[in-house]
Design a protein around this motif. Structure first.
Motif, PDB file in Angstrom:
ATOM      1  N   ASN A 101      -8.688  -3.221   1.415  1.00 25.95           N
ATOM      2  CA  ASN A 101      -8.466  -1.834   1.822  1.00 25.95           C
ATOM      3  C   ASN A 101      -8.268  -0.938   0.616  1.00 25.95           C
ATOM      4  O   ASN A 101      -7.451  -1.229  -0.253  1.00 25.95           O
ATOM      5  CB  ASN A 101      -7.260  -1.763   2.764  1.00 25.95           C
ATOM      6  CG  ASN A 101      -7.537  -2.514   4.058  1.00 25.95           C
ATOM      7  OD1 ASN A 101      -8.264  -2.042   4.910  1.00 25.95           O
ATOM      8  ND2 ASN A 101      -6.998  -3.721   4.170  1.00 25.95           N
ATOM      9  N   CYS A 102      -9.005   0.145   0.595  1.00 22.93           N
ATOM     10  CA  CYS A 102      -8.918   1.059  -0.541  1.00 22.93           C
ATOM     11  C   CYS A 102      -7.554   1.731  -0.552  1.00 22.93           C
ATOM     12  O   CYS A 102      -7.180   2.402   0.392  1.00 22.93           O
ATOM     13  CB  CYS A 102     -10.015   2.120  -0.463  1.00 22.93           C
ATOM     14  SG  CYS A 102      -9.859   3.302  -1.789  1.00 22.93           S
ATOM     15  N   GLN A 103      -6.827   1.520  -1.624  1.00 23.41           N
ATOM     16  CA  GLN A 103      -5.524   2.182  -1.744  1.00 23.41           C
ATOM     17  C   GLN A 103      -5.497   3.009  -3.015  1.00 23.41           C
ATOM     18  O   GLN A 103      -4.446   3.322  -3.545  1.00 23.41           O
ATOM     19  CB  GLN A 103      -4.408   1.128  -1.789  1.00 23.41           C
ATOM     20  CG  GLN A 103      -4.352   0.298  -0.518  1.00 23.41           C
ATOM     21  CD  GLN A 103      -3.584  -1.001  -0.720  1.00 23.41           C
ATOM     22  OE1 GLN A 103      -2.504  -1.008  -1.286  1.00 23.41           O
ATOM     23  NE2 GLN A 103      -4.141  -2.100  -0.264  1.00 23.41           N
ATOM     24  N   ILE A 133     -11.811   7.535   4.159  1.00 21.13           N
ATOM     25  CA  ILE A 133     -11.147   6.303   4.540  1.00 21.13           C
ATOM     26  C   ILE A 133     -10.998   6.166   6.052  1.00 21.13           C
ATOM     27  O   ILE A 133     -11.136   5.091   6.617  1.00 21.13           O
ATOM     28  CB  ILE A 133      -9.751   6.200   3.861  1.00 21.13           C
ATOM     29  CG1 ILE A 133      -9.933   6.046   2.355  1.00 21.13           C
ATOM     30  CG2 ILE A 133      -8.957   5.036   4.420  1.00 21.13           C
ATOM     31  CD1 ILE A 133      -8.640   6.078   1.586  1.00 21.13           C
ATOM     32  N   LEU A 164      -6.275  -3.788  -7.355  1.00 19.23           N
ATOM     33  CA  LEU A 164      -7.243  -2.743  -7.059  1.00 19.23           C
ATOM     34  C   LEU A 164      -8.084  -2.322  -8.246  1.00 19.23           C
ATOM     35  O   LEU A 164      -7.587  -2.376  -9.361  1.00 19.23           O
ATOM     36  CB  LEU A 164      -6.470  -1.498  -6.566  1.00 19.23           C
ATOM     37  CG  LEU A 164      -5.487  -1.794  -5.449  1.00 19.23           C
ATOM     38  CD1 LEU A 164      -4.496  -0.659  -5.348  1.00 19.23           C
ATOM     39  CD2 LEU A 164      -6.207  -1.961  -4.132  1.00 19.23           C
ATOM     40  N   PRO A 165      -9.253  -1.765  -8.025  1.00 20.60           N
ATOM     41  CA  PRO A 165     -10.090  -1.810  -6.844  1.00 20.60           C
ATOM     42  C   PRO A 165     -11.193  -2.832  -7.090  1.00 20.60           C
ATOM     43  O   PRO A 165     -12.025  -2.642  -7.960  1.00 20.60           O
ATOM     44  CB  PRO A 165     -10.668  -0.397  -6.754  1.00 20.60           C
ATOM     45  CG  PRO A 165     -10.764   0.044  -8.206  1.00 20.60           C
ATOM     46  CD  PRO A 165      -9.831  -0.845  -9.030  1.00 20.60           C
ATOM     47  N   HIS A 173     -14.423   1.108  -2.827  1.00 22.02           N
ATOM     48  CA  HIS A 173     -13.146   1.711  -3.214  1.00 22.02           C
ATOM     49  C   HIS A 173     -13.310   2.757  -4.308  1.00 22.02           C
ATOM     50  O   HIS A 173     -12.519   3.694  -4.396  1.00 22.02           O
ATOM     51  CB  HIS A 173     -12.174   0.633  -3.693  1.00 22.02           C
ATOM     52  CG  HIS A 173     -11.833  -0.370  -2.624  1.00 22.02           C
ATOM     53  ND1 HIS A 173     -10.983  -1.419  -2.830  1.00 22.02           N
ATOM     54  CD2 HIS A 173     -12.250  -0.478  -1.333  1.00 22.02           C
ATOM     55  CE1 HIS A 173     -10.876  -2.135  -1.710  1.00 22.02           C
ATOM     56  NE2 HIS A 173     -11.648  -1.589  -0.799  1.00 22.02           N
ATOM     57  N   THR A 226     -13.042   2.840   2.808  1.00 26.72           N
ATOM     58  CA  THR A 226     -12.793   1.534   3.413  1.00 26.72           C
ATOM     59  C   THR A 226     -13.705   1.450   4.635  1.00 26.72           C
ATOM     60  O   THR A 226     -13.594   2.266   5.550  1.00 26.72           O
ATOM     61  CB  THR A 226     -11.327   1.365   3.867  1.00 26.72           C
ATOM     62  OG1 THR A 226     -10.480   1.515   2.740  1.00 26.72           O
ATOM     63  CG2 THR A 226     -11.100  -0.022   4.459  1.00 26.72           C
TER      64      THR A 226
END
Ligand SMILES: *Cc1c(COP(=O)(O)O)cnc(C)c1O
Length: 494
Positions: free
Chosen positions: A101-103, A123, A312-313, A318, A323
């Motif tokens: 998951n892109c954070q 997202i 990440l990433p 990302h 996501t």
């Protein structure tokens, strides 16, 4: 001729290979490998300049991955996921859900991926948290397709005929579902009669884009293009037209940042963010094929940030703040050691397959080696390595060095475009850079350059007339220079 070469020629049928050509000369028989080096049965050393067809991450015979496999082997090599759980697969699923998951905070997106003015975060509210294991990139895509198909019928009604949109030049594997999503005539046309219908939309290919008004320059076409983002407009149009037909697209399938087998075709910064936003606005599921681009291949955006936040990433999506609803991974998943793949998806999709047994909402799909323990153990070890500070720094350094070395190739008139995304590079060969005139496929320009490189101890495979450099992350500066030098000398020989 070497004994194994003889046996091979007698019995083995090789993939994507004209076997008549193959039988004409003694094949290279690989006997061992260490780091970025492969060795053949005669003891000759070669650099693995395409990471054994884009699979290898940390080099061959990595002590940590070797040890992890050996440790697992002392317990069990394989037991079935039909009916039973196992230790490494459950750990790996948790681990994948943790990195998928892109954070990435917007402030930490690299300058190269600066937002276009009208950009909104793509997202959405999806979170990848369920992992379906399979064996190869193709099967990872099949799983995503079948899940998206059935999810759409269950949410839009059983009469719906879910339809998918993919990109021009797309390649998503060689099984029938994956081929249906593909748009490379040379590979796919012959099987047209076996396939289901999908649609394609223009992928950005700035170097040969009909909308790009810029004359050829000696730099990456993405950076001097003159256009109005017509390619994004076409995506918007396609989605709108399908909606008008009363059957909005069920899914949008794409390779993020760079299309591999299409010819190492990179997307200009902002393209992915914009088109995924359009797809979402039209209710389509996002299916990201990160079989080539996953696990750090498309580069380190900001090494300080990545060291502080070592998760990440690792995925191309990302880098653009995306996501997807489905994330398909394979090649590099096990560090390139074993065939294993995974399709990650959301709770929402998972829930659509829940019900009483007799409702038969089960996802009736699986492979004998689903959740294989040896593969999972290798993958866990590979991720451990990938998330060390040392690996991040090494990749950042290698990426910069690759960039610098590639610049030397602009001096060659047969180099039309050089496209690098992280640790992937495509070098497009042309008859004359001033006109972008392509070599005819039958001239085998790419193959001939690869043959010349092999004579110099560097192995890679072209995609048509595009030379591919995709070094293992452990490649040293000297080895990288050797790869680029061999490529330059091979082009000079053309
Ligand atoms: C290699 C590849 C596939 C197919 O994976 P296999 O493991 O060969 O089945 C699918 N998509 C992309 C982007 C790939 O590079």
């Amino acid at each position: 001729m070497n004994k194994f070469a003889k046996l091979d020629q007698r019995f083995v049928w090789h993939p994507f290979t004209q076997m008549r050509d193959w039988l004409r000369r003694e094949p290279i028989v690989i006997a061992s490998g260490k780091g970025a080096v492969l060795r053949d049965v005669h003891g000759k050393a070669y650099l693995d300049a395409n990471a054994s067809i884009w699979t290898n991450l940390h080099g061959h015979q990595h002590p940590k991955i070797n040890a992890a496999i050996t440790r697992q082997l002392k317990k069990i090599a394989h037991s079935s996921a039909l009916g039973y759980a196992n230790e490494p697969a459950s750990l790996l699923a948790e681990r994948l859900a943790g990195i998928a998951n892109c954070q990435l905070p917007i402030a930490n997106l690299s300058k190269a991926h600066a937002r276009p003015k009208n950009w909104k975060l793509a997202i959405g509210n999806c979170k990848l948290q369920k992992v379906f294991f399979s064996d190869d990139g193709s099967t990872a895509l099949e799983v995503a397709l079948k899940l998206a198909y059935e999810y759409t019928r269950r949410t839009r009604g059983p009469k719906t005929k879910p339809r998918f949109l993919s990109l021009s030049g797309a390649y998503h594997g060689d099984t029938i579902g994956a081929v249906s999503l593909g748009h490379i005539d040379l590979f796919h046309k012959a099987y047209g009669g076996m396939l289901f219908a999908t649609d394609k939309v223009m992928a950005p290919y700035c170097y040969r884009c009909p909308f790009n008004q810029a004359k050829p320059e000696r730099r990456d076409a993405r950076n001097y293009r003159k256009c109005q983002w017509e390619c994004v407009g076409l995506v918007e149009k396609k989605f709108a037209a399908q909606k008008k037909k009363g059957n909005p697209y069920a899914g949008f399938v794409f390779e993020p940042l760079m299309q591999g087998a299409a010819g190492m075709i990179p997307q200009p910064a902002g393209w992915l963010a914009q088109v995924t936003q359009i797809a979402r606005a039209h209710g389509a599921l996002l299916i990201a094929d990160e079989v080539m681009t996953g696990f750090g291949r498309t580069g380190v955006a900001n090494s300080e940030f990545e060291i502080r936040n070592s998760k990440l990433p690792l995925f191309a999506s990302h880098h653009e703040g995306v996501t997807p609803d489905f994330l398909c991974v394979a090649k590099g998943l096990t560090g390139g050691y074993l065939p294993m793949a995974a399709t990650l998806t959301t709770q929402r999709v998972f829930d659509a397959f829940l019900g009483e047994y007799e409702e038969f909402k089960t996802f009736f799909h699986g492979h004998s080696f689903t959740g294989n323990q040896l593969g999972a153990a290798a993958a866990l070890a590979s991720l451990d390595i990938l998330q060390t500070k040392q690996s991040v720094l090494q990749r950042a350094k290698l990426q910069k060095l690759l960039h610098d070395e590639l610049q030397t190739l602009w001096a060659l008139p047969q180099v039309g475009d050089i496209r690098q995304v992280g640790l992937v590079a495509g070098v497009e060969l042309v008859k004359d850079w001033r006109t972008r005139a392509p070599f005819a496929l039958r001239e085998r320009a790419g193959i001939r350059v690869c043959e010349a490189m092999a004579r110099r101890g560097v192995l890679t495979r072209p995609v048509g007339n595009v030379m591919v450099l995709l070094p293992p992350y452990c490649t040293t500066a000297t080895q990288l220079r050797q790869m680029v030098t061999a490529l330059a000398e091979g082009v000079k020989e053309l």
